[in-house]
Enzyme design. Structure first.
Site, PDB file in Angstrom:
ATOM      1  N   ARG A   1       0.826  -1.215   0.000  1.00 45.91           N
ATOM      2  CA  ARG A   1       0.000   0.000   0.000  1.00 45.91           C
ATOM      3  C   ARG A   1       0.860   1.266   0.000  1.00 45.91           C
ATOM      4  O   ARG A   1       0.459   2.299   0.528  1.00 45.91           O
ATOM      5  CB  ARG A   1      -0.974   0.022   1.187  1.00 45.91           C
TER       6      ARG A   1
ATOM      7  N   ASP B   1      -6.809  -2.031  -7.435  1.00 42.57           N
ATOM      8  CA  ASP B   1      -7.381  -2.522  -6.189  1.00 42.57           C
ATOM      9  C   ASP B   1      -7.830  -3.954  -6.431  1.00 42.57           C
ATOM     10  O   ASP B   1      -8.136  -4.329  -7.563  1.00 42.57           O
ATOM     11  CB  ASP B   1      -8.581  -1.666  -5.745  1.00 42.57           C
TER      12      ASP B   1
ATOM     13  N   TYR C   1     -15.507 -10.264   0.455  1.00 41.15           N
ATOM     14  CA  TYR C   1     -16.182  -9.004   0.099  1.00 41.15           C
ATOM     15  C   TYR C   1     -17.452  -9.265  -0.689  1.00 41.15           C
ATOM     16  O   TYR C   1     -18.472  -8.586  -0.501  1.00 41.15           O
ATOM     17  CB  TYR C   1     -15.242  -8.085  -0.692  1.00 41.15           C
TER      18      TYR C   1
HETATM   19  O1  CP3 Z   1      -0.015   0.944  -2.785  1.00 41.47           O
HETATM   20  C1  CP3 Z   1      -0.691   0.035  -3.225  1.00 41.47           C
HETATM   21  O2  CP3 Z   1      -0.541  -1.103  -2.774  1.00 41.47           O
HETATM   22  C2  CP3 Z   1      -1.602   0.383  -4.345  1.00 41.47           C
HETATM   23  C3  CP3 Z   1      -2.646  -0.429  -4.780  1.00 41.47           C
HETATM   24  C4  CP3 Z   1      -3.608  -1.117  -3.836  1.00 41.47           C
HETATM   25  C5  CP3 Z   1      -4.861  -0.584  -3.412  1.00 41.47           C
HETATM   26  N1  CP3 Z   1      -5.538  -1.582  -2.779  1.00 41.47           N
HETATM   27  C6  CP3 Z   1      -5.379   0.790  -3.640  1.00 41.47           C
HETATM   28  C7  CP3 Z   1      -6.388   1.347  -2.705  1.00 41.47           C
HETATM   29  C8  CP3 Z   1      -3.514  -2.429  -3.376  1.00 41.47           C
HETATM   30  C9  CP3 Z   1      -2.370  -3.416  -3.492  1.00 41.47           C
HETATM   31  C10 CP3 Z   1      -4.744  -2.706  -2.729  1.00 41.47           C
HETATM   32  C11 CP3 Z   1      -5.035  -4.025  -2.166  1.00 41.47           C
HETATM   33  C12 CP3 Z   1      -6.244  -4.236  -1.384  1.00 41.47           C
HETATM   34  N2  CP3 Z   1      -7.453  -3.614  -1.493  1.00 41.47           N
HETATM   35  C13 CP3 Z   1      -6.365  -5.240  -0.392  1.00 41.47           C
HETATM   36  C14 CP3 Z   1      -5.283  -6.238  -0.032  1.00 41.47           C
HETATM   37  C15 CP3 Z   1      -4.232  -5.655   0.812  1.00 41.47           C
HETATM   38  C16 CP3 Z   1      -4.661  -5.286   2.207  1.00 41.47           C
HETATM   39  O3  CP3 Z   1      -4.532  -4.112   2.553  1.00 41.47           O
HETATM   40  O4  CP3 Z   1      -5.062  -6.194   2.950  1.00 41.47           O
HETATM   41  C17 CP3 Z   1      -7.654  -5.159   0.128  1.00 41.47           C
HETATM   42  C18 CP3 Z   1      -8.214  -6.025   1.235  1.00 41.47           C
HETATM   43  C19 CP3 Z   1      -8.343  -4.132  -0.573  1.00 41.47           C
HETATM   44  C20 CP3 Z   1      -9.744  -3.692  -0.426  1.00 41.47           C
HETATM   45  C21 CP3 Z   1      -9.838  -2.259  -0.059  1.00 41.47           C
HETATM   46  N3  CP3 Z   1      -9.686  -1.208  -0.932  1.00 41.47           N
HETATM   47  C22 CP3 Z   1     -10.091  -1.722   1.213  1.00 41.47           C
HETATM   48  C23 CP3 Z   1     -10.298  -2.550   2.461  1.00 41.47           C
HETATM   49  C24 CP3 Z   1     -10.097  -0.332   1.073  1.00 41.47           C
HETATM   50  C25 CP3 Z   1     -10.460   0.688   2.122  1.00 41.47           C
HETATM   51  C26 CP3 Z   1      -9.503   0.850   3.172  1.00 41.47           C
HETATM   52  C27 CP3 Z   1      -8.331   1.655   2.737  1.00 41.47           C
HETATM   53  O5  CP3 Z   1      -7.248   1.073   2.664  1.00 41.47           O
HETATM   54  O6  CP3 Z   1      -8.503   2.846   2.510  1.00 41.47           O
HETATM   55  C28 CP3 Z   1      -9.796  -0.021  -0.271  1.00 41.47           C
HETATM   56  C29 CP3 Z   1      -9.620   1.302  -0.871  1.00 41.47           C
HETATM   57  C30 CP3 Z   1      -8.265   1.595  -1.463  1.00 41.47           C
HETATM   58  N4  CP3 Z   1      -7.556   0.751  -2.279  1.00 41.47           N
HETATM   59  C31 CP3 Z   1      -7.529   2.794  -1.346  1.00 41.47           C
HETATM   60  C32 CP3 Z   1      -6.368   2.653  -2.123  1.00 41.47           C
HETATM   61  C33 CP3 Z   1      -5.302   3.678  -2.362  1.00 41.47           C
HETATM   62  C34 CP3 Z   1      -7.985   4.035  -0.544  1.00 41.47           C
HETATM   63  C35 CP3 Z   1      -8.998   4.761  -1.321  1.00 41.47           C
HETATM   64  C36 CP3 Z   1      -9.112   6.192  -0.876  1.00 41.47           C
HETATM   65  O7  CP3 Z   1      -8.265   7.014  -1.281  1.00 41.47           O
HETATM   66  O8  CP3 Z   1     -10.054   6.464  -0.135  1.00 41.47           O
END
Ligand code: CP3
Length: 335
Positions: A23, A72, A146
């Site tokens: 992330r 994502d 999910y």
């Molecule tokens: O830096 C990176 O790794 C970029 C890409 C990336 C994102 N999501 C972008 C994102 C990656 C590798 C993920 C993986 C992801 N997404 C996982 C597996 C890794 C983990 O953290 O366990 C999971 C479970 C998700 C599902 C998801 N997407 C959640 C639970 C959330 C909300 C919580 C959060 O982290 O904000 C997201 C949204 C998300 N995915 C954001 C980003 C940059 C935040 C969105 C925002 O700006 O509000």
């Protein structure tokens, strides 16, 4: 080309410990935050020039040794016909979850053209970066959680209930997702991803017996199908101490673990595979001497220049201070 990350994945000796952060391409970055004022997460990911910019930001700002594709895990279900919203500060929301065995047939087969935007992002990154690009996917259990819950959960009650009540429907769901994941990762590799990571973030909620019966065969099939690509395959999960022997027993090069296990224990249990991890993300907010003492202890437990990749045990917290993270990268590189 800086290939220390790829060498470490393959268990080769390196001169400098490779670092990247799960992330890293997200909420803690100023450029990303600015782009998010005008774009949703999904529209950013679907606009290759902007997605590439977000992927490159941590390489430039933090000097990490690998870039992760800006995407994502929910983009795959979207490409398979499921309507998903990503709500800021909450996570993925599905208004009509797949909560019956009949619902599984709503998943359409994956087709590479449905994620042409990701392939284009990877091609841009390959042309511009001198570090490898990591592709990724959610693992079938984490994606299923999910799809079934319809929202983030901390108990996974509906998911486990579906699994136990409808074993045939569960198998169909896991098989359909696994087919999609294989196609999705293969597409990223074809576009130029130099390694792929499977995120099974929530699978640690299962007992070892459940993991073996309901998840492991599907994950094994995914990794085995990707073997012929020749790119390093990384398998990551959290809370995996209880299932580690099975979790690590798939055909892959790297096992990613969280901080709830010591690296020496991981090393003892996973055999010859490479290890990635496992700093507690909260440590980024701790006093500098506490942080470096923890990192030093991690390096005492593994051979950090052979088959080891420095990373967090889970995602970068939005509160992380980029100047501290950059200093940490320098510290790891100086070892
Ligand atoms: O830096 C990176 O790794 C970029 C890409 C990336 C994102 N999501 C972008 C994102 C990656 C590798 C993920 C993986 C992801 N997404 C996982 C597996 C890794 C983990 O953290 O366990 C999971 C479970 C998700 C599902 C998801 N997407 C959640 C639970 C959330 C909300 C919580 C959060 O982290 O904000 C997201 C949204 C998300 N995915 C954001 C980003 C940059 C935040 C969105 C925002 O700006 O509000």
């Amino acid at each position: 080309m800086n290939d220390t990350f790829l060498k470490a994945c393959r268990g080769e000796k390196v001169e400098r410990i490779p670092v990247w952060f799960m992330r890293q391409a997200g909420r803690s970055l100023p450029g990303y935050r600015t782009l998010r004022k005008t774009h949703s997460l999904i529209s950013l990911a679907q606009t290759p020039e902007l997605a590439a910019k977000v992927s490159m930001e941590p390489v430039e700002l933090l000097n990490v040794d690998a870039a992760i594709l800006f995407a994502d895990i929910m983009l795959l279900p979207i490409a398979m016909g499921i309507e998903v919203k990503i709500v800021a500060g909450v996570g993925p929301i599905i208004d009509t979850p797949i909560d019956t065995p009949e619902g599984v047939s709503r998943l359409e087969p994956f087709a590479a053209q449905r994620v042409d935007y990701l392939s284009e992002t990877i091609r841009i990154l390959r042309a511009k970066l001198s570090v490898p690009v990591i592709g990724f996917s959610g693992a079938p259990f984490t994606l299923a959680s999910y799809l079934i819950e319809g929202a983030p959960s901390r108990t996974w009650l509906k998911t486990k209930r579906f699994m136990l009540e409808h074993p045939a429907g569960w198998k169909k769901l896991m098989s359909a997702l696994s087919d999609g994941i294989i196609g999705y990762l293969q597409t990223q590799i074809n576009a130029g991803a130099r390694a792929v990571q499977l995120f099974d973030s929530w699978v640690g909620c299962l007992s070892p017996e459940e993991y073996r019966a309901y998840v492991l065969p599907h994950v094994q099939r995914i990794f085995t199908a990707l073997k012929k690509t020749g790119v390093p395959r990384l398998h990551f999960g959290t809370h995996t101490a209880g299932i580690l022997d099975d979790f690590a027993n798939v055909d892959c090069e790297v096992i990613g673990v969280d901080w709830r296990m010591s690296l020496s224990e991981v090393k003892r249990r996973i055999g010859r595979k490479s290890i990635q991890g496992n700093l507690d993300p909260v440590m980024l907010l701790a006093p500098w001497h506490t942080l470096t003492r923890t990192v030093d202890r991690m390096f005492d437990e593994v051979d950090p220049k052979k088959g080891y990749i420095f990373n967090l045990g889970h995602g970068m917290p939005p509160e992380a201070d980029n100047s501290v993270v950059r200093k940490l990268v320098e510290y790891v590189h100086s070892k």
